[in-house]
Design a protein around this motif. Structure first.
Motif: not given
Length: 139
Positions: A97-99, A77-79, A117-118
């Motif tokens: 957080t923002s990330r 799953e890691v892009a 999946n983003g």
């Protein structure tokens, strides 16, 4: 079998918790309600005393202390994995957080992990370049 494992101590968190523990323990002699705070501080210090990140053949795993709060993500799953520096305001612990979610016990080094999946999250580490390299090598 783990192919990567690294544990980072949460020295600053533990030291802060020790000071707060003493304050609350002494305070509980005079105000018995402080005993609840003393217990919460002791548990928090115990849980966040370290953070371990492991990469097995199939999974990215991370957990605090002895593994009470354990998370896993299949490597499939890691892009991407990118070393980053968090801000002072991002702090330590587990929070959004923002990330995305940040899991951190010390320092400002981290790796932003983007899933297929983003969705994103960050893992705090004192060796962000190595963790990112290890993750990208298994992509």
């Amino acid at each position: 079998m783990n192919t990567y494992q690294h544990t980072q101590p949460g020295t600053a968190i533990v030291n802060c918790m020790r000071v707060m523990f003493v304050f609350f323990a002494v305070g509980s002699v005079f105000l018995h309600q402080f005993i609840i705070g003393t217990i919460i501080i002791a548990i928090t210090g115990w849980v966040f005393r370290s953070m371990t990140i492991e990469i097995s053949e199939t999974e990215l795993i991370w957990y605090f202390g002895s593994g009470f709060l354990r998370k896993r993500v299949p490597l499939s799953e890691v892009a991407s994995a990118e070393p980053v520096t968090t801000t002072f305001w991002n702090g330590w612990g587990i929070h959004y957080t923002s990330r995305g979610w940040l899991y951190n016990v010390a320092g400002r080094g981290a790796v932003t992990i983007t899933l297929r999946n983003g969705k994103q999250f960050c893992l705090g580490t004192d060796e962000p370049e190595e963790l990112a390299r290890q993750l990208m090598a298994r992509k």
